[in-house]
Motif scaffolding. Structure first.
Motif, PDB file in Angstrom:
ATOM      1  N   GLU A   1       8.196  -0.765   6.029  1.00 32.39           N
ATOM      2  CA  GLU A   1       7.926   0.442   5.268  1.00 32.39           C
ATOM      3  C   GLU A   1       9.124   0.678   4.357  1.00 32.39           C
ATOM      4  O   GLU A   1      10.272   0.614   4.818  1.00 32.39           O
ATOM      5  CB  GLU A   1       7.688   1.648   6.171  1.00 32.39           C
TER       6      GLU A   1
ATOM      7  N   GLY B   1      -0.015   0.001  10.168  1.00 36.58           N
ATOM      8  CA  GLY B   1       0.488  -1.080   9.330  1.00 36.58           C
ATOM      9  C   GLY B   1       1.036  -2.219  10.159  1.00 36.58           C
ATOM     10  O   GLY B   1       0.804  -3.404   9.850  1.00 36.58           O
TER      11      GLY B   1
ATOM     12  N   CYS C   1       7.637   5.722   1.961  1.00 37.38           N
ATOM     13  CA  CYS C   1       7.805   6.272   3.311  1.00 37.38           C
ATOM     14  C   CYS C   1       8.732   7.490   3.325  1.00 37.38           C
ATOM     15  O   CYS C   1       8.922   8.106   4.376  1.00 37.38           O
ATOM     16  CB  CYS C   1       8.308   5.199   4.277  1.00 37.38           C
TER      17      CYS C   1
ATOM     18  N   PHE D   1      -4.431   1.403   1.742  1.00 36.55           N
ATOM     19  CA  PHE D   1      -4.230   0.594   2.949  1.00 36.55           C
ATOM     20  C   PHE D   1      -5.515  -0.146   3.327  1.00 36.55           C
ATOM     21  O   PHE D   1      -5.488  -1.354   3.625  1.00 36.55           O
ATOM     22  CB  PHE D   1      -3.787   1.483   4.103  1.00 36.55           C
TER      23      PHE D   1
ATOM     24  N   TYR E   1       0.852  -1.191   0.000  1.00 34.25           N
ATOM     25  CA  TYR E   1       0.000   0.000   0.000  1.00 34.25           C
ATOM     26  C   TYR E   1       0.889   1.243   0.000  1.00 34.25           C
ATOM     27  O   TYR E   1       2.102   1.157   0.223  1.00 34.25           O
ATOM     28  CB  TYR E   1      -0.956   0.005   1.202  1.00 34.25           C
TER      29      TYR E   1
ATOM     30  N   ILE F   1       1.677   4.738   1.751  1.00 30.85           N
ATOM     31  CA  ILE F   1       1.422   5.358   3.061  1.00 30.85           C
ATOM     32  C   ILE F   1       0.766   6.732   2.938  1.00 30.85           C
ATOM     33  O   ILE F   1       0.247   7.263   3.929  1.00 30.85           O
ATOM     34  CB  ILE F   1       2.707   5.477   3.899  1.00 30.85           C
TER      35      ILE F   1
ATOM     36  N   GLY G   1       4.379  -0.984   3.426  1.00 32.84           N
ATOM     37  CA  GLY G   1       3.903   0.390   3.261  1.00 32.84           C
ATOM     38  C   GLY G   1       4.948   1.143   2.461  1.00 32.84           C
ATOM     39  O   GLY G   1       6.037   1.431   2.979  1.00 32.84           O
TER      40      GLY G   1
END
Length: 214
Positions: free
Chosen positions: A152, A139, A127, A100, A92, A94, A124
């Motif tokens: 992330e 997450g 980032c 998400f 996903y 962030i 995620g």
């Protein structure tokens, strides 16, 4: 330099990469394969396939990554793609809350068609960006609830791109080795049991022959 790889399926690791459109799936795979970052990519149509060769414990391994399009019209491809998959990466963005929230939908699609013991990782991505909509702890909590690794990543600066994928691939590889060793031990025990039974049979025949001779 060309390399020769064992045809043993334990040396082939198949991972499906899924998530909404524009979360950076293709960019992450490209970063992993070439260490390059491109700002813009043409959206994936259907399923893209990438093969990466590397070593684990001095054994040559082929990592096969299947990048499925994030467009809704391709969701029906998931059952056919998951059938022979060893692991799944859910990605996903962030900075995009909906990407998400939609991980649950992707997860349900995969779980309805996959082996229940399939390994999973949640990523995620992006980032490095400041306009975050999904807190790190959200997450992490989600990954713990569904027993997934969590990272992330930033494809732009490379943060945890390799670690997120190779940690999953390594876990799959060692589990395959464990199962292979267990099967080998089981086969050896079965062979030993058959041999003992054979020896017992011949001993019985020999005693009967002796008895008849006397």
């Amino acid at each position: 330099m060309s390399q020769v790889y064992n045809n043993n399926n334990n040396n082939i690791i198949r991972i499906l990469v899924c998530g909404n459109q524009y979360v950076g799936k293709t960019s992450l795979i490209q970063k992993l394969r070439t260490n390059d970052f491109q700002e813009n990519y043409t959206p994936t149509v259907g399923v893209d396939f990438t093969s990466i060769k590397y070593e684990i414990n001095q054994k040559k391994v082929q990592l096969r990554l299947f990048d499925i399009s994030g467009q809704n019209r391709y969701l029906d491809l998931i059952p056919s793609q998951v059938r022979n998959i060893d692991g799944v990466v859910f990605i996903y963005d962030i900075t995009d809350l909906n990407s998400f929230l939609d991980i649950t939908m992707w997860l349900n699609k995969v779980d309805s068609a996959a082996n229940i013991n399939i390994f999973k990782t949640l990523i995620g991505n992006k980032c490095d960006l400041s306009n975050r909509q999904v807190p790190y702890n959200k997450g992490q909590e989600f990954s713990e609830e569904y027993n997934m690794n969590f990272f992330e990543t930033s494809v732009r600066n490379g943060k945890d791109v390799q670690q997120s994928i190779y940690s999953l691939a390594n876990k799959i590889f060692f589990e395959k080795q464990k199962q292979e060793n267990h099967q080998t031990n089981q086969n050896q025990q079965n062979q030993s049991f058959d041999l003992r039974n054979s020896n017992s049979f011949f001993k019985t025949i020999y005693k009967r022959i002796q008895y008849c001779y006397c």
